[in-house]
Design an enzyme around this catalytic site. Structure first.
Site, PDB file in Angstrom:
ATOM      1  N   ARG A 155       0.829  -1.218   0.000  1.00  0.00           N
ATOM      2  CA  ARG A 155       0.000   0.000   0.000  1.00  0.00           C
ATOM      3  C   ARG A 155       0.863   1.267   0.000  1.00  0.00           C
ATOM      4  O   ARG A 155       0.505   2.269   0.640  1.00  0.00           O
ATOM      5  CB  ARG A 155      -0.941   0.025   1.225  1.00  0.00           C
ATOM      6  CG  ARG A 155      -1.954  -1.104   1.276  1.00  0.00           C
ATOM      7  CD  ARG A 155      -2.970  -1.008   0.148  1.00  0.00           C
ATOM      8  NE  ARG A 155      -4.097  -1.891   0.343  1.00  0.00           N
ATOM      9  CZ  ARG A 155      -4.191  -3.132  -0.132  1.00  0.00           C
ATOM     10  NH1 ARG A 155      -3.212  -3.670  -0.825  1.00  0.00           N
ATOM     11  NH2 ARG A 155      -5.278  -3.850   0.071  1.00  0.00           N
ATOM     12  N   SER A 166     -11.091  -1.348   2.250  1.00  0.00           N
ATOM     13  CA  SER A 166     -10.476  -1.472   3.579  1.00  0.00           C
ATOM     14  C   SER A 166     -10.216  -0.081   4.129  1.00  0.00           C
ATOM     15  O   SER A 166      -9.588   0.741   3.457  1.00  0.00           O
ATOM     16  CB  SER A 166      -9.130  -2.191   3.489  1.00  0.00           C
ATOM     17  OG  SER A 166      -9.297  -3.482   2.975  1.00  0.00           O
ATOM     18  N   GLU A 201      -6.297   3.911   5.754  1.00  0.00           N
ATOM     19  CA  GLU A 201      -5.748   3.745   4.405  1.00  0.00           C
ATOM     20  C   GLU A 201      -6.119   4.905   3.465  1.00  0.00           C
ATOM     21  O   GLU A 201      -5.293   5.364   2.697  1.00  0.00           O
ATOM     22  CB  GLU A 201      -6.261   2.414   3.849  1.00  0.00           C
ATOM     23  CG  GLU A 201      -5.504   1.948   2.646  1.00  0.00           C
ATOM     24  CD  GLU A 201      -6.144   0.727   2.030  1.00  0.00           C
ATOM     25  OE1 GLU A 201      -7.205   0.867   1.408  1.00  0.00           O
ATOM     26  OE2 GLU A 201      -5.577  -0.357   2.168  1.00  0.00           O
TER      27      GLU A 201
HETATM   28  N1  EPU Z   1     -11.035 -11.143   9.558  1.00  0.00           N
HETATM   29  C1  EPU Z   1     -11.842 -11.246  10.670  1.00  0.00           C
HETATM   30  N2  EPU Z   1     -12.932 -10.442  10.747  1.00  0.00           N
HETATM   31  C2  EPU Z   1     -13.264  -9.558   9.784  1.00  0.00           C
HETATM   32  C3  EPU Z   1     -12.438  -9.439   8.642  1.00  0.00           C
HETATM   33  C4  EPU Z   1     -11.320 -10.239   8.554  1.00  0.00           C
HETATM   34  O1  EPU Z   1     -11.582 -12.033  11.582  1.00  0.00           O
HETATM   35  O2  EPU Z   1     -14.279  -8.884   9.913  1.00  0.00           O
HETATM   36  C5  EPU Z   1      -9.878 -12.043   9.435  1.00  0.00           C
HETATM   37  C6  EPU Z   1     -10.160 -13.108   8.351  1.00  0.00           C
HETATM   38  O3  EPU Z   1     -10.825 -14.215   8.864  1.00  0.00           O
HETATM   39  C7  EPU Z   1      -8.771 -13.450   7.891  1.00  0.00           C
HETATM   40  C8  EPU Z   1      -8.014 -12.129   8.050  1.00  0.00           C
HETATM   41  O4  EPU Z   1      -8.765 -11.335   8.963  1.00  0.00           O
HETATM   42  O5  EPU Z   1      -8.187 -14.403   8.728  1.00  0.00           O
HETATM   43  C9  EPU Z   1      -7.825 -11.415   6.742  1.00  0.00           C
HETATM   44  O6  EPU Z   1      -9.089 -11.105   6.157  1.00  0.00           O
HETATM   45  P1  EPU Z   1      -9.331 -11.027   4.573  1.00  0.00           P
HETATM   46  O7  EPU Z   1      -8.742 -12.207   3.928  1.00  0.00           O
HETATM   47  O8  EPU Z   1     -10.761 -10.716   4.360  1.00  0.00           O
HETATM   48  O9  EPU Z   1      -8.426  -9.829   4.085  1.00  0.00           O
HETATM   49  P2  EPU Z   1      -8.034  -8.446   4.774  1.00  0.00           P
HETATM   50  O10 EPU Z   1      -6.676  -8.553   5.368  1.00  0.00           O
HETATM   51  O11 EPU Z   1      -9.132  -8.034   5.687  1.00  0.00           O
HETATM   52  C10 EPU Z   1      -6.831  -7.508   2.667  1.00  0.00           C
HETATM   53  C11 EPU Z   1      -6.853  -6.253   1.848  1.00  0.00           C
HETATM   54  C12 EPU Z   1      -8.061  -6.230   0.936  1.00  0.00           C
HETATM   55  C13 EPU Z   1      -7.961  -7.431   0.011  1.00  0.00           C
HETATM   56  C14 EPU Z   1      -7.890  -8.710   0.853  1.00  0.00           C
HETATM   57  C15 EPU Z   1      -7.616  -9.934   0.024  1.00  0.00           C
HETATM   58  C16 EPU Z   1      -5.721  -4.566   3.190  1.00  0.00           C
HETATM   59  C17 EPU Z   1      -5.854  -3.347   4.052  1.00  0.00           C
HETATM   60  N3  EPU Z   1      -6.850  -5.092   2.749  1.00  0.00           N
HETATM   61  O12 EPU Z   1      -7.986  -7.481   3.500  1.00  0.00           O
HETATM   62  O13 EPU Z   1      -8.009  -5.047   0.157  1.00  0.00           O
HETATM   63  O14 EPU Z   1      -9.068  -7.504  -0.864  1.00  0.00           O
HETATM   64  O15 EPU Z   1      -6.792  -8.623   1.802  1.00  0.00           O
HETATM   65  O16 EPU Z   1      -6.293  -9.908  -0.421  1.00  0.00           O
HETATM   66  O17 EPU Z   1      -4.600  -5.006   2.949  1.00  0.00           O
HETATM   67  C18 EPU Z   1      -8.755  -2.793   0.061  1.00  0.00           C
HETATM   68  O18 EPU Z   1      -7.580  -2.463   0.225  1.00  0.00           O
HETATM   69  O19 EPU Z   1      -9.679  -1.946  -0.076  1.00  0.00           O
HETATM   70  C19 EPU Z   1      -9.094  -4.211   0.079  1.00  0.00           C
HETATM   71  C20 EPU Z   1     -10.344  -4.633   0.034  1.00  0.00           C
END
Ligand code: EPU
Length: 344
Positions: A164, A233, A329
């Site tokens: 990012r 995010s 972000e």
């Molecule tokens: N999780 C929770 N509760 C929640 C959300 C997530 O426990 O409400 C846990 C999930 O179970 C998982 C971990 O957190 O173990 C990661 O969650 P997820 O795979 O949904 O991805 P993220 O880390 O929340 C990031 C990016 C997203 C991208 C996804 C997939 C960032 C800030 N966000 O989200 O990007 O789509 O990975 O690669 O790095 C964006 O930047 O706008 C965005 C959507």
């Protein structure tokens, strides 16, 4: 040159914030960039470059010149045995561009399907999802350099891409991105190591199926901005030292975590927020989405002050429980169109 006054930016930012720009210009060509900047200089105005509006927080009024990027076009500039190079206008919609590449058998960006926003913003925060970042496939970025007062091409290796992050975040007032040049693969090299995605793709190991599954996963977790105003995010996933991580893990055994190449550990902001009781919780008309706690939603007619109240409450609760700072972000602008730090 046509400059508009008192333009409502609500339709142009996906968080649906009410924001009136004192000066506004739609940018359709390189020449428009030069003309708009000279207008701003003549009238002692700051310039705010607005792209797809899917990663910005805007105040209710902005005394500045808003340059709304609308440079279109996808042009093939090179081809060799294994790759095809495309130069793409900054105002092209990102998702439409990804669909275009897949339809034309050009591979690499399929994991990034359905990300809102325009192509010109993709290098700024180096958009990423499901194990791929835009920077992995960017060859160069075409910019107008406001210091050197000329158009330039910046090679990807000089863009300082990381999670990012890029040079465009380090020097936000310097460059106006006009085009982005991508080098894509003729033969797909599927990136499906991200947990949910591997299972979803199954045995149909094609880029077309990969793209389809990414779209389905995103649709199942992330709110459609047309239905729920949001900027994706809202916080970055914190990257902490190994020792900080070890002390946290003693208290929270099941904490999702992703070791980084440099020994640090990325932890999941969405999980921290959920554990702090904010998943599906609102303060006024602004809250954290019930299916993905990392996404902040404007459920009504919230103003920037309401958004700030909610995200600061989330930050405070996460800090109290985990001693971890969540960094927002999206880019925050002040009333004269300058980028502001998120600290109070
Ligand atoms: N999780 C929770 N509760 C929640 C959300 C997530 O426990 O409400 C846990 C999930 O179970 C998982 C971990 O957190 O173990 C990661 O969650 P997820 O795979 O949904 O991805 P993220 O880390 O929340 C990031 C990016 C997203 C991208 C996804 C997939 C960032 C800030 N966000 O989200 O990007 O789509 O990975 O690669 O790095 C964006 O930047 O706008 C965005 C959507």
């Amino acid at each position: 040159m046509e400059i508009l006054n008192q333009v409502q930016l609500q339709p142009f930012n996906t968080l649906n914030l009410n924001s009136i720009a004192s000066y506004y210009k739609k940018i359709k060509s390189d020449q428009d960039i030069v003309d708009a900047i000279s207008f701003a200089e003549k009238h002692h105005l700051n310039v705010l470059v607005l792209s797809g509006g899917s990663n910005v927080l805007l105040p209710e009024s902005i005394e500045a010149l808003v340059m709304h990027m609308d440079i279109q076009g996808i042009q093939q500039t090179a081809e060799d045995e294994t790759t095809i190079t495309l130069k793409v206008g900054a105002g092209q919609k990102w998702h439409d561009f990804v669909l275009y590449t897949t339809e034309n058998h050009m591979y690499g960006l399929q994991n990034l399907a359905l990300i809102p926003g325009f192509v010109g913003a993709s290098p700024v925060q180096n958009i990423g999802a499901y194990g791929v970042e835009a920077g992995d496939f960017i060859e160069s970025v075409q910019v107008y350099d406001r210091i050197d007062r000329q158009f330039k091409s910046i090679l990807a290796k000089d863009c300082r891409f990381s999670y990012r992050h890029s040079i465009f975040k380090e020097q936000p007032d310097r460059y106006v991105i006009s085009h982005v040049t991508f080098r894509l693969l003729k033969n797909a090299d599927l990136k499906i190591h991200y947990g949910d995605l591997k299972a979803a793709v199954g045995n149909d190991l094609t880029a077309e199926n990969l793209q389809k599954q990414v779209i389905m996963i995103r649709q199942s977790k992330l709110p459609d901005p047309k239905e729920y105003a949001n900027v994706g995010s809202f916080f970055k996933n914190p990257v902490i030292s190994e020792s900080e991580f070890e002390s946290l893990r003693k208290l929270h055994e099941n904490m999702p975590h992703y070791p980084q190449a440099n020994g640090q550990v990325k932890i999941a902001a969405g999980w921290l927020i959920e554990q702090s009781g904010w998943k599906g919780k609102k303060l006024g008309s602004v809250g954290m989405f019930h299916k993905q706690a990392l996404v902040l939603v404007n459920y009504g007619q919230a103003a920037l002050t309401d958004v700030k109240a909610t995200y600061r409450a989330v930050q405070a609760d996460v800090f109290k429980k985990f001693n971890v700072n969540l960094e927002p972000e999206p880019v925050l602008f002040n009333t004269v169109g300058q980028i502001q730090s998120h600290t109070r």
